[in-house]
Structures are given as C-alpha cells and as structure tokens.
Design an enzyme around this catalytic site. Structure first.
Site, PDB file in Angstrom:
ATOM      1  CB  CYS A  11      -0.890   0.033   1.251  1.00 56.59           C
ATOM      2  SG  CYS A  11      -1.863  -1.452   1.521  1.00 56.59           S
ATOM      3  CB  CYS A  17       0.485   3.686  -4.557  1.00 55.66           C
ATOM      4  SG  CYS A  17       0.841   2.545  -5.893  1.00 55.66           S
ATOM      5  CG  HIS A  18      -2.107   4.795  -1.227  1.00 52.70           C
ATOM      6  ND1 HIS A  18      -2.879   5.679  -1.938  1.00 52.70           N
ATOM      7  CD2 HIS A  18      -2.490   3.551  -1.640  1.00 52.70           C
ATOM      8  CE1 HIS A  18      -3.696   5.001  -2.739  1.00 52.70           C
ATOM      9  NE2 HIS A  18      -3.477   3.701  -2.579  1.00 52.70           N
ATOM     10  CB  CYS A  20      -5.761  -0.968  -4.023  1.00 55.10           C
ATOM     11  SG  CYS A  20      -5.823   0.822  -4.140  1.00 55.10           S
ATOM     12  CB  CYS A  65     -33.711  -0.228   9.411  1.00 55.40           C
ATOM     13  SG  CYS A  65     -32.983  -1.301   8.165  1.00 55.40           S
ATOM     14  CB  CYS A 111     -35.251  -1.213  16.023  1.00 56.35           C
ATOM     15  SG  CYS A 111     -35.962  -2.809  16.483  1.00 56.35           S
ATOM     16  CG  HIS A 112     -31.948   0.914  14.585  1.00 55.02           C
ATOM     17  ND1 HIS A 112     -31.231   0.772  15.749  1.00 55.02           N
ATOM     18  CD2 HIS A 112     -31.960  -0.309  14.007  1.00 55.02           C
ATOM     19  CE1 HIS A 112     -30.811  -0.483  15.859  1.00 55.02           C
ATOM     20  NE2 HIS A 112     -31.248  -1.160  14.820  1.00 55.02           N
ATOM     21  NE  ARG A 164     -25.245  -4.893  15.700  1.00 57.71           N
ATOM     22  CZ  ARG A 164     -26.333  -5.646  15.832  1.00 57.71           C
ATOM     23  NH1 ARG A 164     -26.654  -6.549  14.919  1.00 57.71           N
ATOM     24  NH2 ARG A 164     -27.133  -5.486  16.861  1.00 57.71           N
ATOM     25  CB  CYS A 207     -29.920  -5.912  12.010  1.00 57.29           C
ATOM     26  SG  CYS A 207     -29.584  -4.698  13.285  1.00 57.29           S
TER      27      CYS A 207
END
Lengths: 287, 151, 109
Positions: free
Chosen positions: A102, A105-106, A140, A203, A206-207, A244, A248
């Site tokens: 990585c 290049c970075h 990449c 979703c 609940c949220h 996650r 859910c």
C-alpha cells in the site's frame, strides 16, 4: 447439562423478542456523556440531516453502559487497537505479482488516508457503482498490486479498513448522495423502511421509532455506522457494518443479504447519510 | 408460566433463531471443580476473611463476553508485608477459575484490572494471599444481560 | 486473528520510587475449548494465552495466570514502583508454546 441451561436462556431470549417486540417499557434515551478519545473531542450528537425524522442524531456510543463507553476512551484500552497496529504492518508489506505494498503508492497512511473513511461509500466511475472501503481496497489489491482480493470479513481486510478508518477519527461523516449516488441512496432508503422477515420489521421500527427504548435487555441506538469497523463485545472482535446488518436481519428472522451485495452497499450509503456530521469513531467499541 | 401450544411453537422457533445468532454451546466435563474447590486449593483449606480486598465490577454487564473487573488489596507491599497473589473466581461459569495475579515488591501496589467472561448472572470472588499466609476476600454479584439483539 | 499483536502503555519518564500504571493489550481469540463448531458439532480445541509476565531489568514485577474465562484480546492493567531507569519486558505465553514479547524503556529523572 449446560446445553439445557443455554437452551432455556435461548428460549427466554426468544420469548423476550417475541413478547416485547419493539414495545420497550423503559425509555431512557441517550445519555449526556462526552466522548473524548486521547484528548480529542468527538461529535456524538448533531442536528438531524434533512429528511431524517428524528429530533437529533446520536452516536451509538451514547446508548452504551459507562463500562462499555470507557473502553473506547483510551487507545490502550480499546481492544480494537491491536488490529490497527496489524493494519499498519500490512500497509508496509509487499504483496502480489507487482511487488508493491500500500505504502508504495500511498506513502504514509496517516497523511494519505486522512478523511477518506468519512466520505465512503463513494461513487466509482470505473465500477459503475459505489465503492465501499472494502471494494476500493480490493481494487487496489487486484489491479495495482496484482494480489489476491481479501474476503470481506477477513482479519486482513478488517485490519486495513480499521487502519484507514482510524485516519478519519474525529472528522465528520460526509458522504455524497447526489448525482449518480441518488439512485443508491434511494435504494438504501427503501430498504431502511421496508418491513421484512418473520417478525415483519424494518430498520426504522427499532432505530428511528424506538431508539432509546429497551428491547428486552438491549438499549436501542439509532443504528449509526460512524464507528465501523467496530469492536463488539458480543463478537469478541472487530466486524464490518455489513456483518452487523446481517445480524440485525437475522434477529428479525429475515433472509439476510450478503456482505458486499448491492443492497448492503445501498444501505451503508443511506445509513452514512443519516449520520452526516457525527464524528467518525473508527474503531469504536459497542456491546 | 403456563404455555399454550402456539406459544411453545413460537418459543421453539425463537430458540433456533437465537442459537443460530451465536449463543455458544457449552459443555461441562464431569471433573471440573466447583468455585469452592478452586478457592480451597488456593488457600490450602484456610479460611479467607472478608475485607482489605476492593473488588470493582459492574452491577450489570452489558455483555458477558467482556466484563471489566478491578481488584486492589490494602498492603504496604514491603518485603515483610505484601500481597503475594490474588485469585479471581466466577462461581457460575462452567469452569469457575478465571485468573491469578502475582505481585512482587516492584509492584508497589497490589492492584490489577482485566476483562473476563461471565456465562450468566453470578458472583465474582477475589481471594488475596498475604505474605504472612493469611487470606482475605471480596465477593460481588454481577448481573449478566442475555440479549435483545444478537446479530 | 491472524497473529497476536501486543500493545502496551508505559510512561516514558518517572521519578525514582514513583508508582506508575501500565496498560497492556494483545490480540488473541482466547478459544475456551468449551465451544462447539456450529457446523461439525465438534469441540473447538482450547487455545489461549495462559500466562503474562512483566520484568524490569531482569526482575519480575507482575505475573498473571490466565484461564479460558479471560476475554478475547486480553487486557491487563497493573502497577509498578520504578526504582531506577531501565527496561520493562512483557511476555505473553500461548498454549501452543509460542511467546509474544515487547519492551518499553523508562527513564528516571
């Protein structure tokens, strides 16, 4: 023997979900604690972005117990930090036929990756759809490094998304939702409000409608994703936002989409847009 | 609680869902010692007096996988008078032994923190072995919440 | 976790006789040996870090014997009375015999 004990626990847990559903009794809301990590103050509440039907937006950190909160307040107590260190090692290690790392290049991640996580998912002309950090990292790897793509939830990928995300810690979530992203934002929004699964829940049930209430023993947050990849006590490790989402969906007994699917990328974008202005907390700690 | 057939069916389905969500299946070997046996082995059968040990545990653990605990023991920590070891036991775990902290004069203070796994609501017990061969202990109840949202 | 990575926080400087706080973390799954593989139903063999030791200039400061009830990515915090300048060496020992170590210098002044 212990198995039967666990089965009882499982039944009780299930009964709780069924009986209580989203009709939590205690209504506590987020707390007033302030998140300061290594001397840096995080924005854990902000005005609701346009079109988001809540009074204010809050980081999930504000819904956790003080013990869980404190795990994120010191980088030598945050159990996700060794993964960031592993990510730093991988960053500088050559891999693949092109003989590049990585770093080739970075250069230094702490310069080149600053602010990157805050703007993801991000449109990619080449892909003809949005990039998440994971798909960008794999592009990449395959195209520039001529190395094998990592699996979505592999420890290598999580180390790298944690390292890259960490460079944006404290910066506000700021995703672009117009232009070619409009379609993806709207698809994510549709998913957010569509009831699915045997429990027939979205979703939002609940949220958006019930954050701050208890769903049995769990204090419901707004489902913000500004801390991912996140260390979850439940997992005993670090996981992606797509992991996650999958959890859910399984909770509401729906067939979950796959990590990296168009649906989850759209949902990630929409959820990021619901958290515009909150600080990136990567790597956060949740229950 | 009396359940009708319909509720039983719902519970059954839920149990499957929760099991799939990752509640670990534990097994206990017949020869695993009890908490008292672990403590007796540590003290050599001597009685441990309550006091001098300060045990910090959350009243309610948000998740039993990672429960932060702190222990400290009153002691001048000199060559003649110091805390040698502190045993941590969780009396409701399939295996009650958790850890033993060993201190030295270089410790300065007999204080340590770690994070432990608690399979259910239970007592966490700390037993300190002093350099003169006496034992002190503290016991705290910790409520462990199982669930709402697995994922 | 692919490999174990230690992380420790030790003050760089201290006064002679000062009691300092040391925080240590290491990435490790701490497989209890009590879990079953969801697919095969077989017990997953135990693999934990069972011992932690901190030494200062060759003398033991603090040790922990760990059982499977210690959480994954074990965190241990403890105190040390700094007698002089020197180096703290931290060693974690895995069930498979491998050792992970890291060192930190403390300057008294």
């Amino acid at each position: 023997m212990a198995k039967s004990r666990n089965s009882i626990a499982s039944i009780l847990a299930a009964a709780g979900i069924v009986a209580a559903g989203v009709y939590g009794t205690a209504s506590a809301g987020p707390d007033d604690n302030q998140l300061i990590v290594e001397g840096q103050s995080m924005v854990t509440e902000a005005a609701a972005p346009e079109g988001v039907e809540v009074e204010k937006i809050y980081s999930g950190w504000r819904f956790r117990s003080s013990e869980t909160q404190s795990l994120q307040m010191d980088d030598f107590e945050n159990p996700a930090m060794p993964l960031v260190d592993i990510g730093t090692d991988i960053w500088g290690t050559e891999d693949g036929a092109a003989g590049k790392s990585c770093q080739s290049c970075h250069n230094d991640a702490s310069d080149s990756m600053k602010g990157i996580r805050a703007g993801y998912p991000k449109w990619s002309d080449k892909r003809g759809k949005p990039h998440t950090l994971e798909t960008q990292i794999n592009e990449c790897r395959t195209d520039r490094m001529e190395a094998k793509a990592w699996k979505w939830e592999s420890s290598e990928m999580l180390s790298m998304t944690a390292l890259v995300g960490f460079q944006s810690r404290g910066m506000p979530v700021n995703v672009t939702t117009d232009g070619p992203m409009t379609k993806w934002h709207d698809m994510g929004k549709d998913l957010y409000f569509t009831r699915v699964g045997q429990l027939n829940m979205s979703c939002a049930n609940c949220h958006e409608d019930n954050y701050g209430n208890m769903i049995r023993a769990d204090h419901l947050s707004q489902g913000q994703i500004n801390g991912f990849p996140t260390y979850r006590l439940k997992w005993g490790g670090v996981g992606s936002s797509h992991r996650r989402f999958k959890g859910c969906m399984e909770n509401i007994r729906a067939v979950a989409y796959k990590r990296g699917s168009d649906e989850f990328i759209a949902l990630e974008l929409y959820l990021a847009s619901r958290g515009q202005g909150l600080s990136v907390e990567t790597p956060a700690v949740r229950n | 609680m009396r359940l009708n057939r319909r509720q039983v069916l719902i519970l059954g389905a839920g149990a499957t869902a929760v099991a799939a969500a990752g509640v670990p299946t534990m097994s206990i070997a017949a020869d695993d010692p009890t908490a008292q046996q672990v403590i007796d082995k540590f003290t050599g059968g001597a009685a441990a007096t309550s006091g001098r040990v300060d045990l910090g545990t959350p009243e309610i653990a948000e998740n039993g996988n990672t429960v932060p605990i702190q222990v400290s023991v009153e002691s001048p920590m000199t060559t003649d008078d110091h805390v040698a070891e502190v045993l941590i036991v969780a009396d409701g775990n399939p295996r009650p032994d958790v850890a033993v902290f060993k201190f030295t004069e270089l410790s300065g203070e007999a204080a340590a923190s770690t994070r432990i796994r608690l399979a259910k609501t239970q007592n966490v017990i700390a037993v300190a072995k002093m350099s003169d061969g006496s034992f002190f202990m503290a016991k705290n109840a910790v409520k462990v919440t199982i669930g709402g949202c697995g994922g | 976790m692919a490999k174990s990575k230690p992380r420790v926080k030790v003050p760089k400087t201290a006064k002679a006789g000062e009691i300092i706080t040391i925080k240590t973390l290491i990435s490790h799954k701490m497989e209890t040996g009590l879990r079953k593989d969801k697919k095969s139903g077989e017990l997953i063999p135990r693999k934990i870090i069972n011992h932690f030791k901190a030494e200062f200039n060759g003398t033991t400061v603090f040790e922990t014997v760990m059982e499977p009830a210690v959480s994954s990515n074990p965190y241990i915090q403890f105190k040390m009375k700094v007698p002089e300048s020197g180096e703290v060496v931290f060693t974690w020992t895995d069930d498979d015999g491998s050792k992970y170590t890291t060192k930190k210098k403390i300057k008294v002044g």
